[in-house]
Write a protein that holds these residues in place. Structure first.
Motif, PDB file in Angstrom:
ATOM      1  N   PHE A  29      46.956  39.953  40.698  1.00  0.00           N
ATOM      2  CA  PHE A  29      45.622  40.169  40.146  1.00  0.00           C
ATOM      3  C   PHE A  29      45.339  39.338  38.891  1.00  0.00           C
ATOM      4  O   PHE A  29      44.205  38.939  38.662  1.00  0.00           O
ATOM      5  CB  PHE A  29      45.417  41.646  39.804  1.00  0.00           C
ATOM      6  CG  PHE A  29      45.079  42.513  40.987  1.00  0.00           C
ATOM      7  CD1 PHE A  29      43.940  42.287  41.738  1.00  0.00           C
ATOM      8  CD2 PHE A  29      45.889  43.589  41.329  1.00  0.00           C
ATOM      9  CE1 PHE A  29      43.613  43.101  42.813  1.00  0.00           C
ATOM     10  CE2 PHE A  29      45.571  44.404  42.403  1.00  0.00           C
ATOM     11  CZ  PHE A  29      44.432  44.160  43.156  1.00  0.00           C
ATOM     12  N   LYS A  53      39.018  42.663  40.217  1.00  0.00           N
ATOM     13  CA  LYS A  53      38.538  42.699  38.833  1.00  0.00           C
ATOM     14  C   LYS A  53      39.327  41.675  38.015  1.00  0.00           C
ATOM     15  O   LYS A  53      40.550  41.601  38.119  1.00  0.00           O
ATOM     16  CB  LYS A  53      38.772  44.112  38.278  1.00  0.00           C
ATOM     17  CG  LYS A  53      38.322  44.311  36.869  1.00  0.00           C
ATOM     18  CD  LYS A  53      36.824  44.504  36.791  1.00  0.00           C
ATOM     19  CE  LYS A  53      36.298  44.176  35.408  1.00  0.00           C
ATOM     20  NZ  LYS A  53      36.321  42.746  35.102  1.00  0.00           N
ATOM     21  N   TYR A  55      41.065  40.397  34.765  1.00  0.00           N
ATOM     22  CA  TYR A  55      41.648  40.932  33.531  1.00  0.00           C
ATOM     23  C   TYR A  55      42.282  39.824  32.715  1.00  0.00           C
ATOM     24  O   TYR A  55      42.892  38.900  33.277  1.00  0.00           O
ATOM     25  CB  TYR A  55      42.748  41.961  33.843  1.00  0.00           C
ATOM     26  CG  TYR A  55      42.214  43.303  34.278  1.00  0.00           C
ATOM     27  CD1 TYR A  55      41.896  44.276  33.346  1.00  0.00           C
ATOM     28  CD2 TYR A  55      42.031  43.579  35.624  1.00  0.00           C
ATOM     29  CE1 TYR A  55      41.398  45.510  33.738  1.00  0.00           C
ATOM     30  CE2 TYR A  55      41.532  44.818  36.032  1.00  0.00           C
ATOM     31  CZ  TYR A  55      41.228  45.768  35.078  1.00  0.00           C
ATOM     32  OH  TYR A  55      40.734  46.981  35.468  1.00  0.00           O
ATOM     33  N   GLU A  59      48.763  41.199  35.696  1.00  0.00           N
ATOM     34  CA  GLU A  59      48.581  42.382  36.550  1.00  0.00           C
ATOM     35  C   GLU A  59      49.138  42.139  37.951  1.00  0.00           C
ATOM     36  O   GLU A  59      48.777  41.164  38.612  1.00  0.00           O
ATOM     37  CB  GLU A  59      47.098  42.757  36.657  1.00  0.00           C
ATOM     38  CG  GLU A  59      46.914  44.101  37.366  1.00  0.00           C
ATOM     39  CD  GLU A  59      45.467  44.417  37.738  1.00  0.00           C
ATOM     40  OE1 GLU A  59      44.575  43.611  37.423  1.00  0.00           O
ATOM     41  OE2 GLU A  59      45.260  45.453  38.379  1.00  0.00           O
ATOM     42  N   ARG A  62      49.302  46.701  43.797  1.00  0.00           N
ATOM     43  CA  ARG A  62      49.822  48.058  44.003  1.00  0.00           C
ATOM     44  C   ARG A  62      51.056  47.964  44.894  1.00  0.00           C
ATOM     45  O   ARG A  62      50.989  47.439  46.006  1.00  0.00           O
ATOM     46  CB  ARG A  62      48.756  48.951  44.642  1.00  0.00           C
ATOM     47  CG  ARG A  62      47.552  49.146  43.742  1.00  0.00           C
ATOM     48  CD  ARG A  62      46.563  50.144  44.294  1.00  0.00           C
ATOM     49  NE  ARG A  62      45.357  50.149  43.455  1.00  0.00           N
ATOM     50  CZ  ARG A  62      44.526  51.174  43.340  1.00  0.00           C
ATOM     51  NH1 ARG A  62      44.746  52.271  44.025  1.00  0.00           N
ATOM     52  NH2 ARG A  62      43.456  51.081  42.563  1.00  0.00           N
ATOM     53  N   ASN A  94      45.074  51.449  35.948  1.00  0.00           N
ATOM     54  CA  ASN A  94      46.058  50.546  36.565  1.00  0.00           C
ATOM     55  C   ASN A  94      47.121  50.069  35.574  1.00  0.00           C
ATOM     56  O   ASN A  94      47.703  49.011  35.768  1.00  0.00           O
ATOM     57  CB  ASN A  94      45.327  49.358  37.199  1.00  0.00           C
ATOM     58  CG  ASN A  94      44.327  48.719  36.243  1.00  0.00           C
ATOM     59  OD1 ASN A  94      44.164  49.180  35.111  1.00  0.00           O
ATOM     60  ND2 ASN A  94      43.670  47.668  36.683  1.00  0.00           N
TER      61      ASN A  94
HETATM   62  N1  1AL Z   1      39.420  48.042  39.455  1.00  0.00           N
HETATM   63  C1  1AL Z   1      40.649  47.519  39.411  1.00  0.00           C
HETATM   64  O1  1AL Z   1      41.067  47.116  38.383  1.00  0.00           O
HETATM   65  N2  1AL Z   1      41.380  47.508  40.575  1.00  0.00           N
HETATM   66  C2  1AL Z   1      42.568  46.822  40.880  1.00  0.00           C
HETATM   67  N3  1AL Z   1      42.847  45.728  39.998  1.00  0.00           N
HETATM   68  C3  1AL Z   1      42.065  44.597  39.995  1.00  0.00           C
HETATM   69  N4  1AL Z   1      42.375  43.604  39.137  1.00  0.00           N
HETATM   70  O2  1AL Z   1      41.121  44.486  40.734  1.00  0.00           O
HETATM   71  C4  1AL Z   1      43.756  47.759  40.937  1.00  0.00           C
HETATM   72  O3  1AL Z   1      44.043  48.244  42.004  1.00  0.00           O
HETATM   73  O4  1AL Z   1      44.403  47.944  39.898  1.00  0.00           O
END
Ligand code: 1AL
Length: 322
Positions: A29, A53, A55, A59, A62, A94
């Motif tokens: 991610f 998303k 960041y 990251e 899952r 997360n």
């Molecule tokens: N909304 C999120 O952050 N979802 C996921 N993470 C990203 N970066 O999208 C996740 O599963 O942790």
């Protein structure tokens, strides 16, 4: 050491000091390199990319099988760690609930495989993390590390990883004439009158500054005193020449500067024991000034006084360790 104390020490993992995140088992991610980016992490709630998303951090995806994720950081300068910050800023649903840190002291330039096979030792036992928090942990261990491994359990996102400690460079490279003040050689700032706009530690950083923000800038002084910074050198040494660089300080360079030194910490409080290395000398704005030093006395601490205030880009104290 308390959290307030170790946060004052240099970040040995900082990119500006040559640190790098050299490996991560997963970065689906968000990229591992963000872990050591300067400054606070950004967040734009409306920003999404092809993978999800966006960041400003590291990251992983899952995890659907047993195990945990990890990233390996090569310190810019090897050193002894006094505390780490595992900052989960913006990671809420997360963040990893637990983390630990391992270290290793390796010679040379290990490959990814050599890092994976290295004899890692625990530096910080498994601790619980909070989401969206700069989780700070003191470390009580005087071993020297070249690399740290940040383990997260089982998966998730970490925005920043800061490694505060004391530089312990390889003495094999501290021979001949070196910059005795440089952070990479083991010098550090031990006192400063005022670091209002930017840290005095910047003046002993790597390379030249690229703009005013990469130097040390104090506030405008409104009394009769003057600003100063005291640096503990890499060790006791004889100073040969000095550079006082006011680059990018155009309307706010000091009017003058003076450099003095003492042979050891015991002499710190005795004003009369400070030997003059560079007498009070007028400075130009935006200019690298170099001065020969003609003093046989070895010094371990130097004090740069600026009159009355003003910014300094770099201070180089060239000499030989005694
Ligand atoms: N909304 C999120 O952050 N979802 C996921 N993470 C990203 N970066 O999208 C996740 O599963 O942790």
């Amino acid at each position: 050491m308390t959290e307030a104390d170790f946060l004052q020490l240099p970040d040995l993992a900082a990119r500006s000091l040559g640190g790098a995140v050299v490996f991560a088992n997963d970065e689906f991610f968000a990229s591992r390199e963000n872990l050591i980016s300067p400054g606070a992490p950004d967040f734009d709630p409306s920003e999404f990319g092809h993978k999800g998303k966006v960041y400003d951090g590291w990251e992983t995806r899952r995890r659907r099988e047993p195990g945990h994720d990890f990233a390996v950081v090569r310190l810019g300068v090897p050193g002894v760690v006094e505390g780490v910050v595992i900052d989960t800023a913006w990671f809420t649903g997360n963040y990893p609930p637990f983390a630990s840190v391992d270290g290793v002291d390796l010679v040379g330039y290990p490959t990814d495989q050599e890092l994976l096979d290295a004899p890692w030792e625990p530096v910080l036992e498994r601790v619980a993390l909070k989401g969206d928090t700069a989780n700070a942990f003191a470390v009580n261990d005087d071993r020297r590390w070249t690399h740290l491994r940040l383990n997260i359990f089982p998966d998730g996102g970490v925005a920043r990883f800061r490694v505060h400690g004391h530089a312990r460079p390889d003495p094999a490279f501290l021979t001949g004439t070196i910059d005795l003040a440089a952070l990479e050689n083991g010098g550090d700032v031990v006192a400063c009158s005022n670091g209002f706009y930017s840290s005095p530690r910047n003046i002993i950083g790597l390379g030249r500054s690229r703009h005013m923000g990469e130097g040390w800038e104090n506030a405008r002084r409104r009394d009769d005193g003057n600003d100063y910074v005291v640096i503990r050198l890499a060790g006791q040494g004889c100073v040969d020449h000095v550079e006082i660089d006011t680059s990018y300080f155009v309307g706010n360079a000091p009017g003058a500067a003076r450099l003095s030194g003492i042979p050891n910490e015991d002499a710190m409080s005795d004003e009369s024991s400070w030997a003059e290395l560079v007498p009070r000398t007028a400075l130009l704005p935006d200019c690298r000034h170099r001065f020969r030093v003609d003093s046989p006395t070895p010094v371990e601490f130097v004090r740069l006084d600026v009159y009355p205030d003003g910014g300094i880009a770099r201070l180089r104290v060239s000499g030989r360790l005694t």
